[in-house]
Design a protein around this motif. Structure first.
Motif, short mmCIF file in Angstrom:
data_model
loop_
_atom_site.label_atom_id
_atom_site.label_comp_id
_atom_site.label_asym_id
_atom_site.label_seq_id
_atom_site.Cartn_x
_atom_site.Cartn_y
_atom_site.Cartn_z
N GLN A 111 16.12 34.83 -34.23
CA GLN A 111 17.82 34.91 -34.89
C GLN A 111 18.80 33.02 -34.92
OE1 GLN A 111 21.39 36.33 -32.82
NE2 GLN A 111 21.72 38.32 -34.04
N VAL A 112 17.91 32.77 -33.82
CA VAL A 112 18.74 30.90 -33.36
C VAL A 112 18.35 30.68 -34.66
CG1 VAL A 112 18.64 29.38 -32.12
CG2 VAL A 112 19.24 31.39 -31.13
N GLU A 113 16.88 30.60 -35.11
CA GLU A 113 16.06 30.13 -36.04
C GLU A 113 18.04 30.21 -37.05
OE1 GLU A 113 13.61 27.61 -36.13
OE2 GLU A 113 13.52 27.71 -33.55
N GLU A 114 17.80 31.04 -37.64
CA GLU A 114 17.29 31.96 -38.72
C GLU A 114 19.35 30.75 -39.06
OE1 GLU A 114 17.73 35.64 -38.86
OE2 GLU A 114 15.28 35.88 -39.95
N LEU A 115 20.26 31.32 -38.09
CA LEU A 115 21.13 30.61 -37.63
C LEU A 115 21.54 29.50 -38.41
CD1 LEU A 115 22.98 32.85 -34.39
CD2 LEU A 115 23.47 32.81 -37.19
N LEU A 140 21.07 27.96 -41.77
CA LEU A 140 22.11 28.34 -42.44
C LEU A 140 23.42 27.29 -42.54
CD1 LEU A 140 24.02 30.14 -44.26
CD2 LEU A 140 24.97 31.77 -42.24
N ARG A 141 23.26 27.45 -40.72
CA ARG A 141 24.45 25.88 -40.98
C ARG A 141 24.27 25.27 -41.28
NH1 ARG A 141 24.27 22.92 -35.02
NH2 ARG A 141 25.75 21.42 -35.76
N ILE A 142 22.77 24.38 -41.06
CA ILE A 142 22.63 23.42 -41.73
C ILE A 142 22.52 23.53 -43.37
CG2 ILE A 142 20.26 21.75 -42.76
CD1 ILE A 142 19.07 22.35 -40.52
N VAL A 200 17.82 21.77 -27.26
CA VAL A 200 18.04 22.46 -26.38
C VAL A 200 17.19 23.70 -26.57
CG1 VAL A 200 21.08 21.99 -27.11
CG2 VAL A 200 19.57 23.63 -28.66
N ARG A 201 16.57 24.16 -27.10
CA ARG A 201 15.41 25.41 -27.01
C ARG A 201 14.56 24.73 -25.93
NH1 ARG A 201 12.03 29.04 -30.76
NH2 ARG A 201 10.73 29.79 -29.22
N GLU A 202 14.40 23.45 -25.33
CA GLU A 202 13.69 23.53 -24.83
C GLU A 202 14.17 23.60 -23.09
OE1 GLU A 202 12.86 19.27 -25.33
OE2 GLU A 202 11.36 19.97 -26.99
N ILE A 203 15.77 22.51 -23.47
CA ILE A 203 16.62 23.55 -22.10
C ILE A 203 16.76 24.60 -22.12
CG2 ILE A 203 18.99 22.40 -20.91
CD1 ILE A 203 18.45 20.05 -23.00
N THR A 204 16.66 25.72 -22.52
CA THR A 204 17.14 26.28 -22.17
C THR A 204 15.47 27.44 -21.88
OG1 THR A 204 18.53 27.33 -24.29
CG2 THR A 204 18.11 28.94 -23.43
N MET A 205 14.87 27.14 -22.41
CA MET A 205 13.21 27.43 -21.56
C MET A 205 13.60 27.63 -20.45
SD MET A 205 12.40 29.77 -23.76
CE MET A 205 10.73 30.59 -23.36
N GLU A 206 13.26 26.32 -20.02
CA GLU A 206 13.77 25.49 -18.39
C GLU A 206 14.43 26.07 -17.62
OE1 GLU A 206 13.77 21.09 -19.38
OE2 GLU A 206 12.33 21.30 -20.50
N LYS A 207 15.32 25.79 -18.27
CA LYS A 207 16.93 27.14 -17.81
C LYS A 207 16.50 28.54 -17.27
CE LYS A 207 20.30 23.67 -16.91
NZ LYS A 207 20.29 23.17 -15.89
N ILE A 208 15.94 29.29 -18.04
CA ILE A 208 15.34 30.59 -17.97
C ILE A 208 14.25 30.43 -17.47
CG2 ILE A 208 14.66 32.49 -18.73
CD1 ILE A 208 15.98 32.24 -21.99
N LYS A 209 13.65 29.50 -17.02
CA LYS A 209 12.34 29.47 -15.67
C LYS A 209 13.41 29.11 -14.91
CE LYS A 209 7.94 27.65 -15.00
NZ LYS A 209 6.98 26.83 -15.91
#
Length: 241
Positions: A80-84, A87-89, A212-221
């Motif tokens: 969903q994030v990829e799709e948003l 659309l934003r772009i 932000v995807r990389e940082i999000t994964m790091e934060k969740i881990k």
């Protein structure tokens, strides 16, 4: 009666802000389950404001209500994030072309140039201020294109992506890149090069999206490991008689 209603509304706001901050700072991680009673006990709040806050967070897409089993922090849906982002772009690229087609340079452009071309690096914003300025940069450019429906839809997308976009400014290199890339986009717009502005904007957003995807994964881990560590300590602690 009015005083009581205002007090409940105020408490609901405080609970809402506290829970949202917990989610944003990964003290509550995607998938975490909790009850209204847990929240009320921790924040010293009664059931009504807690429920109001949770339903507000649910409407905004941060939590889900579980049938007969409380609440859950909404798991990240990276598709969903990829799709948003796609659309934003699309919307922001269209805005670049519309701005360059305007009969006169919008005042918004001059204002943004002043913000993103500081005389000295020491004049750059930091922390939450630069996050807010970045969001305004993109929203203001879309608004400057003059299409109200485009502006409305773009604002909705911005709201839904805020929880992860904010992570783009937790690293100094990303802040530096944002200033440089924003300035380049604005220069292309100022000189009327719509395609160049749109291409630079696309690269800028994709770079941010990857970070932000990389940082999000790091934060969740990190948060998940901290949770597990806390649970292990609790299980090993001797029970007091």
């Amino acid at each position: 009666m009015k005083t009581t209603t205002k007090r409940k509304a105020s408490m609901a706001d405080r609970v809402y802000e506290a829970l949202k901050d917990d989610i944003f700072e990964f003290r509550l991680i995607p998938g975490d389950k909790f009850s209204e009673g847990d929240v009320g006990a921790r924040l010293n709040a009664s059931r009504t404001p807690v429920r109001e806050a949770l339903y507000r967070l649910q409407r905004e897409g941060y939590v889900d209500v579980l049938f007969r089993s409380g609440w859950q922090v909404k798991p990240f849906d990276f598709q969903q994030v990829e799709e948003l982002y796609d659309l934003r772009i699309t919307l922001e690229r269209a805005a670049m072309h519309k701005i360059c087609a305007l009969p006169a340079e919008p005042q918004t452009l001059r204002t943004l140039i002043a913000i993103w071309n500081p005389d000295h690096p020491s004049e750059r914003a930091v922390g939450s201020t630069v996050r807010a300025l970045d969001e305004s940069f993109h929203c203001d450019l879309v608004a400057a294109a003059g299409n109200r429906e485009m502006t409305r839809i773009h604002r909705e997308i911005t709201d839904r992506l805020r929880i992860i976009r904010r992570l783009d400014f937790t690293r100094d290199d990303r802040v530096d890149a944002t200033y440089i890339e924003h300035a380049q986009i604005l220069e292309a717009l100022r000189t009327g090069h719509a395609t160049d502005a749109a291409d630079r904007l696309t690269r800028h957003i994709r770079s941010s999206q990857k970070a932000v995807r990389e940082i999000t994964m790091e934060k969740i881990k990190e948060a998940a490991e901290a949770h597990r560590g806390g649970q292990e300590i609790a299980q090993k602690s001797p029970v007091k008689q």
